[in-house]
Design a protein around this motif. Structure first.
Motif, PDB file in Angstrom:
ATOM      1  N   MET A 162      38.162  32.340  28.200  1.00 33.45           N
ATOM      2  CA  MET A 162      38.525  32.149  29.601  1.00 33.45           C
ATOM      3  C   MET A 162      39.219  33.374  30.206  1.00 33.45           C
ATOM      4  N   ASP A 163      39.452  34.412  29.389  1.00 33.20           N
ATOM      5  CA  ASP A 163      40.043  35.651  29.903  1.00 33.20           C
ATOM      6  C   ASP A 163      39.005  36.565  30.545  1.00 33.20           C
ATOM      7  N   ILE A 164      37.785  36.101  30.647  1.00 31.78           N
ATOM      8  CA  ILE A 164      36.702  36.914  31.203  1.00 31.78           C
ATOM      9  C   ILE A 164      37.044  37.416  32.610  1.00 31.78           C
ATOM     10  N   GLN A 165      36.570  38.617  32.908  1.00 31.72           N
ATOM     11  CA  GLN A 165      36.741  39.206  34.235  1.00 31.72           C
ATOM     12  C   GLN A 165      35.379  39.697  34.728  1.00 31.72           C
ATOM     13  N   VAL A 166      35.089  39.434  35.997  1.00 34.56           N
ATOM     14  CA  VAL A 166      33.828  39.867  36.604  1.00 34.56           C
ATOM     15  C   VAL A 166      34.144  40.674  37.860  1.00 34.56           C
ATOM     16  N   CYS A 167      33.566  41.859  37.982  1.00 37.93           N
ATOM     17  CA  CYS A 167      33.811  42.658  39.183  1.00 37.93           C
ATOM     18  C   CYS A 167      32.575  43.489  39.520  1.00 37.93           C
ATOM     19  N   PHE A 168      32.409  43.770  40.786  1.00 39.36           N
ATOM     20  CA  PHE A 168      31.326  44.645  41.213  1.00 39.36           C
ATOM     21  C   PHE A 168      31.641  46.087  40.830  1.00 39.36           C
ATOM     22  N   ASP A 169      30.609  46.836  40.524  1.00 39.75           N
ATOM     23  CA  ASP A 169      30.753  48.266  40.270  1.00 39.75           C
ATOM     24  C   ASP A 169      30.684  48.995  41.609  1.00 39.75           C
TER      25      ASP A 169
END
Length: 223
Positions: A162-169
């Motif tokens: 649940m520590d996942i991080q998603v971000c745009f490049d």
């Protein structure tokens, strides 16, 4: 499991707003009243590849490739059986080949490109309506991460996943807005790579289930 379908050439023009026909074929193969039809989608699919614009529509003279991914291998097998039994899709296109794609060796960070589709992120306004967020909006990363954590929880992948991080490049200079219409509703997404950080299992999960909203309707497929 990720499947790649090889499709025959179309015999009728393929309209640009054909995503709902792909969704329809997918659910036809999974069978009536399948559990994947509503709710948070633990699967995703890319857009048809190999097409050309011709006369205000798309044409696939050499056929098309179509990627479909499922977190649950049993559901993927169900789709395989359905596609073999009834291979027609739409516009005269049929499944003529199907293979399982190899799973990359994911680490704790991966740079994903969109699979021909757009990544969709939305937030709810105070009045209950929904606003589209694009790659240049810093708030978008929080929304994408929240959706991914919801999906991980639904799949039973909790604890440190649940520590996942998603971000745009945002260093990608060719990022652009992409519009797609589904049943007369126009959606606004981002065609821009994303960076996913987390456990290798969580990163692989993102590869399968897609990024953002409406991954079960043709948005958010990545490769």
């Amino acid at each position: 499991m990720r499947l790649q379908l090889q499709l025959t050439p179309n015999t009728e023009p393929v309209p640009y707003d054909h995503l709902h026909r792909l969704t329809g074929a997918l659910h036809k193969w999974l069978g009536p009243n399948n559990e994947q039809h509503d709710g948070l989608s633990l699967y995703s699919f890319g857009w048809l590849r190999g097409g050309q614009s011709r006369g205000g529509a798309l044409c696939f003279p050499k056929g098309a490739q179509w990627n479909i991914s499922f977190f649950d291998d049993a559901v993927a097998q169900q789709l395989i059986q359905g596609a073999l039994k009834e291979p027609s899709i739409a516009f005269g296109m049929r499944v003529m080949g199907l293979q399982e794609m190899p799973t990359p060796a994911f680490g704790e960070m991966y740079h994903f490109r969109t699979d021909g589709s757009a990544i969709l992120a939305r937030k709810t306004r105070p009045d209950g309506t929904r606003a589209y967020l694009l790659w240049k909006d810093p708030e978008t990363d929080q929304v994408l991460t929240h959706i991914m954590r919801q999906k991980l929880s639904k799949a039973g992948l909790t604890d440190n996943h649940m520590d996942i991080q998603v971000c745009f490049d945002r260093t990608y200079i060719d990022a652009r807005t992409k519009l797609a219409t589904i049943k007369n509703i126009q959606h606004k997404g981002s065609e821009c790579p994303v960076i996913v950080s987390g456990t290798p299992e969580a990163v692989q999960f993102a590869w399968l289930v897609g990024i953002g909203d409406l991954t079960g309707s043709g948005f958010g497929g990545v490769r």
